[in-house]
Design a protein around this motif. Sequence first.
Motif, PDB file in Angstrom:
ATOM      1  N   MET A   1      12.442  54.279 -15.170  1.00  0.00           N
ATOM      2  CA  MET A   1      13.609  53.974 -14.344  1.00  0.00           C
ATOM      3  C   MET A   1      13.396  54.521 -12.928  1.00  0.00           C
ATOM      4  SD  MET A   1      17.613  54.912 -15.054  1.00  0.00           S
ATOM      5  CE  MET A   1      18.890  54.409 -13.911  1.00  0.00           C
ATOM      6  N   THR A   2      13.636  53.700 -11.928  1.00  0.00           N
ATOM      7  CA  THR A   2      13.430  54.094 -10.541  1.00  0.00           C
ATOM      8  C   THR A   2      14.447  55.145 -10.126  1.00  0.00           C
ATOM      9  OG1 THR A   2      12.599  51.892 -10.021  1.00  0.00           O
ATOM     10  CG2 THR A   2      13.271  53.281  -8.174  1.00  0.00           C
ATOM     11  N   HIS A   3      13.954  56.196  -9.474  1.00  0.00           N
ATOM     12  CA  HIS A   3      14.852  57.259  -9.001  1.00  0.00           C
ATOM     13  C   HIS A   3      15.683  56.759  -7.826  1.00  0.00           C
ATOM     14  CE1 HIS A   3      16.355  61.160  -7.784  1.00  0.00           C
ATOM     15  NE2 HIS A   3      15.863  60.976  -6.571  1.00  0.00           N
ATOM     16  N   ARG A   4      16.978  56.971  -7.899  1.00  0.00           N
ATOM     17  CA  ARG A   4      17.872  56.601  -6.804  1.00  0.00           C
ATOM     18  C   ARG A   4      18.218  57.864  -6.019  1.00  0.00           C
ATOM     19  NH1 ARG A   4      20.783  52.348  -5.092  1.00  0.00           N
ATOM     20  NH2 ARG A   4      22.873  52.663  -4.220  1.00  0.00           N
ATOM     21  N   PRO A   5      17.827  57.934  -4.746  1.00  0.00           N
ATOM     22  CA  PRO A   5      18.035  59.168  -3.973  1.00  0.00           C
ATOM     23  C   PRO A   5      19.490  59.605  -3.937  1.00  0.00           C
ATOM     24  CG  PRO A   5      16.592  57.644  -2.808  1.00  0.00           C
ATOM     25  CD  PRO A   5      17.152  56.891  -3.974  1.00  0.00           C
ATOM     26  N   ARG A   6      19.689  60.916  -4.019  1.00  0.00           N
ATOM     27  CA  ARG A   6      21.019  61.509  -3.904  1.00  0.00           C
ATOM     28  C   ARG A   6      21.161  62.084  -2.493  1.00  0.00           C
ATOM     29  NH1 ARG A   6      22.586  65.696  -6.822  1.00  0.00           N
ATOM     30  NH2 ARG A   6      24.731  64.928  -6.899  1.00  0.00           N
ATOM     31  N   ILE A   7      22.209  61.666  -1.799  1.00  0.00           N
ATOM     32  CA  ILE A   7      22.341  61.925  -0.362  1.00  0.00           C
ATOM     33  C   ILE A   7      23.729  62.486  -0.063  1.00  0.00           C
ATOM     34  CG2 ILE A   7      22.334  60.837   1.929  1.00  0.00           C
ATOM     35  CD1 ILE A   7      20.681  58.525   0.463  1.00  0.00           C
ATOM     36  N   ASP A   8      23.776  63.644   0.585  1.00  0.00           N
ATOM     37  CA  ASP A   8      25.035  64.275   1.003  1.00  0.00           C
ATOM     38  C   ASP A   8      25.025  64.345   2.536  1.00  0.00           C
ATOM     39  OD1 ASP A   8      27.179  65.957   1.610  1.00  0.00           O
ATOM     40  OD2 ASP A   8      26.789  67.325  -0.059  1.00  0.00           O
ATOM     41  N   LEU A   9      25.965  63.675   3.189  1.00  0.00           N
ATOM     42  CA  LEU A   9      25.923  63.533   4.644  1.00  0.00           C
ATOM     43  C   LEU A   9      26.938  64.388   5.401  1.00  0.00           C
ATOM     44  CD1 LEU A   9      25.248  59.708   5.178  1.00  0.00           C
ATOM     45  CD2 LEU A   9      23.646  61.629   5.225  1.00  0.00           C
ATOM     46  N   HIS A  10      27.358  65.528   4.833  1.00  0.00           N
ATOM     47  CA  HIS A  10      28.335  66.357   5.554  1.00  0.00           C
ATOM     48  C   HIS A  10      28.266  67.777   5.015  1.00  0.00           C
ATOM     49  CE1 HIS A  10      32.845  66.645   7.015  1.00  0.00           C
ATOM     50  NE2 HIS A  10      32.110  67.669   7.429  1.00  0.00           N
ATOM     51  N   THR A  11      27.584  68.673   5.738  1.00  0.00           N
ATOM     52  CA  THR A  11      27.517  70.083   5.366  1.00  0.00           C
ATOM     53  C   THR A  11      27.586  70.947   6.621  1.00  0.00           C
ATOM     54  OG1 THR A  11      25.103  70.363   5.511  1.00  0.00           O
ATOM     55  CG2 THR A  11      25.987  69.500   3.430  1.00  0.00           C
ATOM     56  N   HIS A  12      27.897  72.234   6.404  1.00  0.00           N
ATOM     57  CA  HIS A  12      28.020  73.173   7.509  1.00  0.00           C
ATOM     58  C   HIS A  12      27.246  74.455   7.216  1.00  0.00           C
ATOM     59  CE1 HIS A  12      31.167  70.873   9.573  1.00  0.00           C
ATOM     60  NE2 HIS A  12      31.569  70.555   8.355  1.00  0.00           N
ATOM     61  N   SER A  13      26.747  75.064   8.281  1.00  0.00           N
ATOM     62  CA  SER A  13      26.013  76.320   8.175  1.00  0.00           C
ATOM     63  C   SER A  13      26.691  77.386   9.028  1.00  0.00           C
ATOM     64  CB  SER A  13      24.564  76.126   8.652  1.00  0.00           C
ATOM     65  OG  SER A  13      24.517  76.036  10.079  1.00  0.00           O
ATOM     66  N   ASP A  35      18.230  64.719  -2.542  1.00  0.00           N
ATOM     67  CA  ASP A  35      17.010  64.274  -1.868  1.00  0.00           C
ATOM     68  C   ASP A  35      17.157  64.315  -0.355  1.00  0.00           C
ATOM     69  OD1 ASP A  35      15.329  63.050  -4.226  1.00  0.00           O
ATOM     70  OD2 ASP A  35      17.366  62.305  -4.510  1.00  0.00           O
ATOM     71  N   VAL A  36      18.382  64.150   0.116  1.00  0.00           N
ATOM     72  CA  VAL A  36      18.667  64.103   1.550  1.00  0.00           C
ATOM     73  C   VAL A  36      19.970  64.847   1.817  1.00  0.00           C
ATOM     74  CG1 VAL A  36      18.980  62.623   3.584  1.00  0.00           C
ATOM     75  CG2 VAL A  36      17.639  61.782   1.634  1.00  0.00           C
ATOM     76  N   VAL A  37      20.009  65.606   2.910  1.00  0.00           N
ATOM     77  CA  VAL A  37      21.247  66.275   3.301  1.00  0.00           C
ATOM     78  C   VAL A  37      21.394  66.177   4.814  1.00  0.00           C
ATOM     79  CG1 VAL A  37      20.251  68.592   3.630  1.00  0.00           C
ATOM     80  CG2 VAL A  37      22.639  68.351   2.925  1.00  0.00           C
ATOM     81  N   PRO A 271      21.891  55.096  -0.724  1.00  0.00           N
ATOM     82  CA  PRO A 271      20.695  55.046   0.126  1.00  0.00           C
ATOM     83  C   PRO A 271      20.682  53.842   1.061  1.00  0.00           C
ATOM     84  CG  PRO A 271      20.138  54.679  -2.207  1.00  0.00           C
ATOM     85  CD  PRO A 271      21.536  55.148  -2.163  1.00  0.00           C
ATOM     86  N   GLU A 272      21.319  52.747   0.646  1.00  0.00           N
ATOM     87  CA  GLU A 272      21.380  51.577   1.514  1.00  0.00           C
ATOM     88  C   GLU A 272      22.198  51.860   2.771  1.00  0.00           C
ATOM     89  OE1 GLU A 272      20.744  50.462  -2.711  1.00  0.00           O
ATOM     90  OE2 GLU A 272      22.292  51.633  -1.668  1.00  0.00           O
ATOM     91  N   VAL A 273      23.221  52.696   2.628  1.00  0.00           N
ATOM     92  CA  VAL A 273      24.054  53.069   3.778  1.00  0.00           C
ATOM     93  C   VAL A 273      23.266  53.986   4.714  1.00  0.00           C
ATOM     94  CG1 VAL A 273      26.124  54.327   4.492  1.00  0.00           C
ATOM     95  CG2 VAL A 273      26.216  52.728   2.552  1.00  0.00           C
ATOM     96  N   LEU A 274      22.553  54.957   4.142  1.00  0.00           N
ATOM     97  CA  LEU A 274      21.725  55.822   4.983  1.00  0.00           C
ATOM     98  C   LEU A 274      20.678  55.007   5.741  1.00  0.00           C
ATOM     99  CD1 LEU A 274      20.775  58.516   6.070  1.00  0.00           C
ATOM    100  CD2 LEU A 274      19.396  58.799   3.990  1.00  0.00           C
TER     101      LEU A 274
END
Length: 288
Positions: A1-13, A35-37, A271-274
Amino acid sequence: MTHRPRIDLHTHSRASDGTDRPRAVLEAARVAGLDVVALTDHDTTAGWAEAADAVGDTGVALVRGTEISTRVGTQGGSISVHLLSYLHDPGDALLRAEWDRTRDDRLTRARRMTQRLAEDFPVTWDDVVAQTGTGATVGRPHLADALVAAGVVASRDEAFATMLHPGARYYVPHYAPDTAAAVRAVLAAGGVPVMAHPGAGARGRTVSDETIAELAAVGLAGLEVDHRDHDDAARVRLRGLAAELGLLATGSSDYHGTGKLNRIGEHTTAPEVLAQIEERGRLDVIRP
């Protein structure tokens, strides 16, 4: 099964109001299986370099971003709108000038709020500064941390729901640019503007669908649909509105480390949105 990237587009440091260093945000993303942040500190790019250095070690790709504080004027008064800008030029003169002005006014506002709080609670300006990371602008989260440290409240969330709420007598507003003008500035800097948590009514008044449509007409690219502060009905409404207006629909955690209950990766973006965000942005996603 193809891995579907997990993406979080809002974090703070700690470059703004998170509790983790930028490198630690990427490490938290790795532990959470992302996979992406995106690192999107408030009105600054100060954490970008450290986060970028952590990409190779963590194996987590980095989307460079900023959360911009803006306001929409209405007949009933202005409404705070947070605008996520992705992959913009960090040296853009207009954006940097606005961020400098916003951060300066946040500092003045924080001092005034501390003075008001000190009339009723055992908290001083030194207490607030002690809760602020090096290089970060003092803001309400740091006032909240000072109140927690003083035993006045149990958590940031309690502080924000009570004495730091916009309706409280201790609250003082700060400067923020007009939202439409900010959208245009982000676009001019090569960025991709997405409205953060547009249906988060518990934070205060939210803008109307008509206002979102007006912002879409001047270049707003997307809406953050999947977010802890949106109930199921709000997500359905916002997803439908995004489709109607041709906007991207994102999902994010709004992670602040231990500063909020939000868990990194609790909501994600397709991932399509990213891919569309990266296609439109001036910068590339930094990949391992």
